[in-house]
Design a protein around this motif. Structure first.
Motif, PDB file in Angstrom:
ATOM      1  N   SER A 187       0.831  -1.199   0.000  1.00  0.00           N
ATOM      2  CA  SER A 187       0.000   0.000   0.000  1.00  0.00           C
ATOM      3  C   SER A 187       0.868   1.252   0.000  1.00  0.00           C
ATOM      4  N   SER A 207      -2.762   5.547   8.196  1.00  0.00           N
ATOM      5  CA  SER A 207      -2.592   4.143   8.587  1.00  0.00           C
ATOM      6  C   SER A 207      -3.912   3.385   8.515  1.00  0.00           C
ATOM      7  N   ALA A 210      -4.759   2.900   4.854  1.00  0.00           N
ATOM      8  CA  ALA A 210      -3.899   1.871   4.257  1.00  0.00           C
ATOM      9  C   ALA A 210      -4.412   0.484   4.584  1.00  0.00           C
ATOM     10  N   GLU A 211      -4.807   0.279   5.824  1.00  0.00           N
ATOM     11  CA  GLU A 211      -5.324  -1.030   6.224  1.00  0.00           C
ATOM     12  C   GLU A 211      -6.617  -1.356   5.481  1.00  0.00           C
ATOM     13  N   THR A 231       2.732  -1.904   4.301  1.00  0.00           N
ATOM     14  CA  THR A 231       2.421  -0.499   4.070  1.00  0.00           C
ATOM     15  C   THR A 231       3.712   0.289   3.931  1.00  0.00           C
ATOM     16  N   THR A 233       5.929   3.502   4.145  1.00  0.00           N
ATOM     17  CA  THR A 233       5.927   4.728   4.945  1.00  0.00           C
ATOM     18  C   THR A 233       7.185   5.535   4.652  1.00  0.00           C
TER      19      THR A 233
END
Length: 291
Positions: A187, A207, A210-211, A231, A233
């Motif tokens: 992601s 966050s 993204a989940e 994910t 970052t």
């Protein structure tokens, strides 16, 4: 990418060797035929200048010799054919050849001057990435140094929030199945949010968002297909790419920009930024095309 084959745009230099190496590993892993194509300048394109028959014969003979040398670097388990084609541009010739051979993927090397292990977009790649209706794989500099036995070790799908994610996921699943490689869903939401969004709000929601994106992608996986999720970052796309774990033998799939014409490629800004730091081959997929 099962029945149809892979087309590699070959040039008798380091970039051509890199493209051939990646294409050969992928063809072996997917049990797909490989079409090795050299594109020469179109004779019709130079009608205003008298043709030098002797030079043209020499060029054809030299090109056939280069193709024969290229075939010597292909594994015995790769079914391959060698081709010479003529076109106004190298990119135009590759797209036409991909249609002729019903290829599902065009593989090319990086432009000269790129860093080892990275991809530099030259004029041919730029034309393909903004006009091709066939997915394009960009082989980083130095790909030829990876042993053929390395195979394809992982497929990473860079999943965003914009239209086209479904086609990208389907392409990634098909490629993972064809190569028997594990699938990773990546992601880019935390660093791919709309421009101008308040920084604090972005940090608060990224966050969670993204989940949600990864969960939706995971639920869309068919039975028998599993994937790890991760994910990205970082302060920038480039930072995020550098911080991620990348395998030797990995392939990364990204979708086209929303600016793409129907069934055509258009390299978006996020993918272009990824490409600057990505140490693995990248496949750019048209929004409505499956590899």
């Amino acid at each position: 990418m099962t029945a149809s084959g892979i087309l590699v745009g070959y040039t008798a230099n380091a970039a051509g060797a890199d493209a051939l190496a990646v294409a050969s590993r992928l063809a072996a892993a997917a049990d797909a035929p490989l079409e090795v194509v050299m594109v020469l300048p179109s004779e019709a394109g130079n009608s205003s200048v008298p043709a030098d028959a002797g030079y043209e014969r020499h060029l054809r003979a030299q090109s056939r010799e280069w193709l024969a040398q290229a075939s010597g670097h292909l594994g015995a388990d790769v079914a391959s054919k060698l081709h010479l084609r003529y076109a106004e541009s190298f990119a135009e010739g590759l797209i036409a050849a991909a249609h002729e051979f019903d290829a599902r993927l065009i593989v090319i090397g990086t432009a000269r001057g790129g860093l080892l292990g990275r991809t530099r977009i030259g004029s041919v790649a730029n034309e393909l990435l903004h006009s091709s209706d066939v997915p394009v794989l960009l082989a980083p500099s130095g790909s030829r140094e990876l042993p053929a036995s390395q195979g394809i070790t992982r497929i990473t799908a860079a999943v965003g929030t914009r239209p086209g994610a479904d086609a990208l996921l389907e392409s990634s699943i098909r490629l993972a199945r064809a190569t028997s490689a594990p699938l990773r869903l990546l992601s880019l939401v935390p660093i791919d949010l709309p421009a101008g969004l308040d920084a604090d709000l972005a940090a608060l929601t990224s966050s969670v968002h993204a989940e949600e994106v990864l969960d939706e992608a995971r639920q869309a996986l068919p039975d028998g297909i599993e994937a790890t999720v991760e994910t990205a970052t970082g302060e920038t796309i480039e930072d995020a790419v550098r911080a991620l774990d990348w395998h030797q033998g990995e392939l990364v799939l990204v979708g086209s920009s929303r600016l793409a014409a129907p069934r055509h490629l258009f390299l978006g800004s996020t993918a272009a930024k990824m490409l600057r730091e990505l140490p693995a081959p990248m496949i750019v997929v048209p929004r409505t095309t499956l590899t």
